[in-house]
Each structure stands twice: as structure tokens, then as C-alpha cells.
Design a protein around this motif. Structure first.
Motif, PDB file in Angstrom:
ATOM      1  N   ASP A  98      32.334 -38.160 -37.808  1.00 47.65           N
ATOM      2  CA  ASP A  98      32.268 -37.475 -39.096  1.00 47.65           C
ATOM      3  C   ASP A  98      33.551 -37.733 -39.882  1.00 47.65           C
ATOM      4  OD1 ASP A  98      29.740 -36.270 -38.692  1.00 47.65           O
ATOM      5  OD2 ASP A  98      30.672 -34.695 -37.483  1.00 47.65           O
ATOM      6  N   TYR A 131      35.999 -36.572 -42.971  1.00 51.94           N
ATOM      7  CA  TYR A 131      36.401 -35.527 -43.911  1.00 51.94           C
ATOM      8  C   TYR A 131      37.609 -36.053 -44.678  1.00 51.94           C
ATOM      9  CZ  TYR A 131      33.472 -32.440 -41.128  1.00 51.94           C
ATOM     10  OH  TYR A 131      32.414 -31.868 -40.483  1.00 51.94           O
ATOM     11  N   GLU A 171      36.688 -32.255 -47.337  1.00 54.18           N
ATOM     12  CA  GLU A 171      35.304 -32.421 -47.787  1.00 54.18           C
ATOM     13  C   GLU A 171      34.592 -33.475 -46.938  1.00 54.18           C
ATOM     14  OE1 GLU A 171      32.942 -33.861 -51.807  1.00 54.18           O
ATOM     15  OE2 GLU A 171      34.961 -33.041 -51.999  1.00 54.18           O
ATOM     16  N   TYR A 172      33.365 -33.172 -46.536  1.00 57.99           N
ATOM     17  CA  TYR A 172      32.583 -34.072 -45.690  1.00 57.99           C
ATOM     18  C   TYR A 172      32.095 -35.279 -46.491  1.00 57.99           C
ATOM     19  CZ  TYR A 172      28.925 -35.739 -42.541  1.00 57.99           C
ATOM     20  OH  TYR A 172      28.143 -36.510 -41.731  1.00 57.99           O
ATOM     21  N   TYR A 173      32.272 -36.489 -45.905  1.00 57.61           N
ATOM     22  CA  TYR A 173      31.868 -37.731 -46.568  1.00 57.61           C
ATOM     23  C   TYR A 173      30.929 -38.585 -45.711  1.00 57.61           C
ATOM     24  CZ  TYR A 173      34.893 -37.402 -50.649  1.00 57.61           C
ATOM     25  OH  TYR A 173      35.470 -37.024 -51.844  1.00 57.61           O
ATOM     26  N   GLY A 174      30.236 -38.010 -44.766  1.00 54.17           N
ATOM     27  CA  GLY A 174      29.291 -38.767 -43.954  1.00 54.17           C
ATOM     28  C   GLY A 174      29.927 -39.286 -42.675  1.00 54.17           C
ATOM     29  N   LYS A 175      29.360 -40.379 -42.160  1.00 51.46           N
ATOM     30  CA  LYS A 175      29.777 -40.962 -40.878  1.00 51.46           C
ATOM     31  C   LYS A 175      30.616 -42.213 -41.111  1.00 51.46           C
ATOM     32  CE  LYS A 175      27.111 -38.202 -38.339  1.00 51.46           C
ATOM     33  NZ  LYS A 175      27.600 -37.312 -37.324  1.00 51.46           N
ATOM     34  N   THR A 176      31.375 -42.605 -40.075  1.00 54.70           N
ATOM     35  CA  THR A 176      32.193 -43.812 -40.169  1.00 54.70           C
ATOM     36  C   THR A 176      31.315 -45.053 -40.300  1.00 54.70           C
ATOM     37  OG1 THR A 176      32.389 -43.853 -37.762  1.00 54.70           O
ATOM     38  CG2 THR A 176      34.235 -42.920 -38.989  1.00 54.70           C
ATOM     39  N   ARG A 212      40.273 -37.081 -42.010  1.00 56.20           N
ATOM     40  CA  ARG A 212      40.094 -36.519 -40.670  1.00 56.20           C
ATOM     41  C   ARG A 212      38.789 -37.065 -40.102  1.00 56.20           C
ATOM     42  NH1 ARG A 212      39.450 -31.279 -41.840  1.00 56.20           N
ATOM     43  NH2 ARG A 212      37.320 -31.054 -41.139  1.00 56.20           N
ATOM     44  N   GLU A 223      36.133 -36.760 -36.832  1.00 55.53           N
ATOM     45  CA  GLU A 223      35.745 -35.875 -35.743  1.00 55.53           C
ATOM     46  C   GLU A 223      34.482 -36.402 -35.075  1.00 55.53           C
ATOM     47  OE1 GLU A 223      35.194 -31.951 -37.300  1.00 55.53           O
ATOM     48  OE2 GLU A 223      37.328 -31.637 -37.637  1.00 55.53           O
ATOM     49  N   LYS A 224      34.447 -36.306 -33.755  1.00 56.54           N
ATOM     50  CA  LYS A 224      33.250 -36.658 -32.980  1.00 56.54           C
ATOM     51  C   LYS A 224      33.303 -35.868 -31.677  1.00 56.54           C
ATOM     52  CE  LYS A 224      30.519 -40.501 -31.247  1.00 56.54           C
ATOM     53  NZ  LYS A 224      29.343 -40.556 -32.092  1.00 56.54           N
ATOM     54  N   THR A 257      40.246 -35.063 -32.377  1.00 53.12           N
ATOM     55  CA  THR A 257      40.229 -35.198 -33.832  1.00 53.12           C
ATOM     56  C   THR A 257      41.387 -36.081 -34.261  1.00 53.12           C
ATOM     57  OG1 THR A 257      39.194 -33.039 -34.111  1.00 53.12           O
ATOM     58  CG2 THR A 257      40.392 -33.913 -36.004  1.00 53.12           C
TER      59      THR A 257
END
Length: 96
Positions: free
Chosen positions: A14, A16, A20-25, A40, A42-43, A48
Motif C-alpha cells: 500500500d 501512502y 493519503e492512500y494512493y493504491g498499490k506499488t 509510506r 505498508e504490507k 513499514t
């Protein structure tokens, strides 16, 4: 605006940016303002990862990060007691 291309190992972490969330790598973010930002990743099962970046207008910043799995960070604790029926607590919780 500037761009950032973010990939990671493992994939599908994920993203951020500034909270703010921007989807997946393995994704290109195209709507970042010029200047400083905090990325940031995260998985589940991985530490993290946080990174400060600088976006330059009209340029694409490429980020490829290797995340550290939590299993490789595990440590072990060996407890020996001089009484056969001793109770062991960690953080006020009885271990069975």
C-alpha cells in the motif's frame, strides 16, 4: 505537478503519500505538487517503510524499495527459573 513511480519488493504494498492512500506499488502517481513529501509503504508481514522525497515539476522520480519481512526481525527470549512451577509473565500477561 511532478510524478513519482513507486515499485517495491514484494509487490502490491500500500502506498501512502503525506498520509493519503494512493493504491498499490508498481504505480505512477501523477498529481503531486512540487516540493517535499513523505512516502509510506505498508504490507502485512513486512516492516513499514517511510521515505522523504522531493518532487520537481515536470520530472519523474523513480523509487524502488525492498521491504524487510518481519520474520527476519524476530528475536527469541529464553527464560530459566530456579523453581519448577514458576509462572512467566511478559507485559503483565501470563504465558501458558
Amino acid at each position: 505537478m511532478g510524478f513519482v513511480s513507486i515499485s517495491s519488493e514484494p509487490q502490491d504494498a500500500d502506498i501512502y503519500i503525506d498520509g493519503e492512500y494512493y493504491g498499490k506499488t508498481n504505480n505512477v502517481i501523477t498529481d503531486l505538487t512540487e516540493g517535499q513529501h513523505v512516502v509510506r509503504l505498508e504490507k502485512d508481514g513486512y516492516s513499514t517503510l517511510t521515505k522523504n522525497i522531493t518532487i520537481v515539476k515536470g520530472e519523474t522520480l523513480k523509487i524502488n524499495e525492498k521491504m524487510i519481512d518481519l520474520i527476519s526481525q524476530m528475536t527469541f527470549l529464553v527464560v530459566k527459573a530456579d523453581q519448577a512451577d514458576a509462572l512467566i509473565y511478559i507485559d503483565d500477561e501470563l504465558l501458558s
